[in-house]
Scaffold this active site. Sequence first.
Site, PDB file in Angstrom:
ATOM      1  CB  CYS A 153      -0.923   0.003   1.219  1.00  0.00           C
ATOM      2  SG  CYS A 153      -2.248   1.211   1.028  1.00  0.00           S
ATOM      3  CB  CYS A 212      -1.564   5.191   3.201  1.00  0.00           C
ATOM      4  SG  CYS A 212      -1.521   3.647   4.094  1.00  0.00           S
ATOM      5  CE  LYS A 220      -7.387  -1.100   4.367  1.00  0.00           C
ATOM      6  NZ  LYS A 220      -5.997  -0.767   4.030  1.00  0.00           N
ATOM      7  CD  GLU A 249     -13.917  -4.265  -4.012  1.00  0.00           C
ATOM      8  OE1 GLU A 249     -12.977  -4.913  -4.521  1.00  0.00           O
ATOM      9  OE2 GLU A 249     -14.007  -3.034  -4.102  1.00  0.00           O
ATOM     10  CE  LYS A 299      -6.826  -3.462   7.512  1.00  0.00           C
ATOM     11  NZ  LYS A 299      -5.714  -2.900   6.793  1.00  0.00           N
TER      12      LYS A 299
END
Length: 323
Positions: A120, A122, A195, A233, A248
């Site tokens: 990821c 971020c 998620k 998804e 999650k």
Amino acid sequence: MSFPETRLRRLRATPALRSLVRETSLKPDDFVMPLFVRPGKGQRRPISSMPGHFQYSVDELLKAVREIAAAGVPGVILFGIPDRKDSRASGAYAKDGIVQRAASAIKDRHPELAVIADLCFCEYTDHGHCGVVKGGKVLNDETLELAARTAVSQAKAGADVIAPSGMMDGQVAAIRGALDSAGFGMTAILAYAAKYASAFYGPFREAAESPPKFGDRSSYQMDPANLREALRETALDVSEGADMVMVKPALAYLDVVAAVRERFGLPTAAYSVSGEFAMIKAAAQNGWIDEKKAALEALVSIKRAGADFILTYYALEVARWLG
Ligand code: PBG
């Protein structure tokens, strides 16, 4: 037959009977331990909202990993805090990036451990969003290119499993394609399939220094109200080549865990996130709850819902309790 011939209490009468009829049990090898790695040497910085967890430099990380492996926990998932953040998240796919260095050091000393690299952006972007940002928007397709590069660099470093958590559409296909063309056909993908945009990530964002600088993640992470969308998804990630799927957070989404496990039959993971850990820790530290019982009850509920394995900050403690 009904009462009084049938008495369900008969089989609850002794510990031995209860253990014989117990339907779900926890073992150390049900768990994956999340770990935070940062640059430097001799660093072991406490994460205040997650007692017992630290940002480690690679040398200190190896000490923690030794204990985790010794307790019988088979896997770790790595999150990196880079030296510097920029708009292209270049720390995420740098050859000597922090997760790359940690993965190769761990595989060197503990080849038997499953090393999962969270993928990821971020933690690596200066704006704290999980992708490329332009004009205040998080761009999907431009982010896929970076995801592909990051996956290959993590695989090169020795990661056994790549776990994309950015919730960009098409990320699993982009990563599978890139891994295969780079000769990493055996590197597995654990897709964060469902998620949610969750308030329970709060402590993690302190740990990973990754809160978004503007807005929130609702334009890419899922609405907590949606179950059918989680199945869509997951179906997409499965069709794009996910080897395993994940839901999650875990505790507030047990219905989603159960539905995903039932519908797809792939190995299904659940991520019991930082806020789930912090709630039990904080209540226990106040003397309001029995930590061991509460943690075990939460984790067994996640397994009962259908998780094959659980990513949890309790991995080491629980493995020791069970051991
Ligand atoms: C990165 C990421 C997050 C978590 C795992 N990967 C935070 C987020 O989406 O903001 C949260 C994990 C936790 O709370 O334990 N995208």
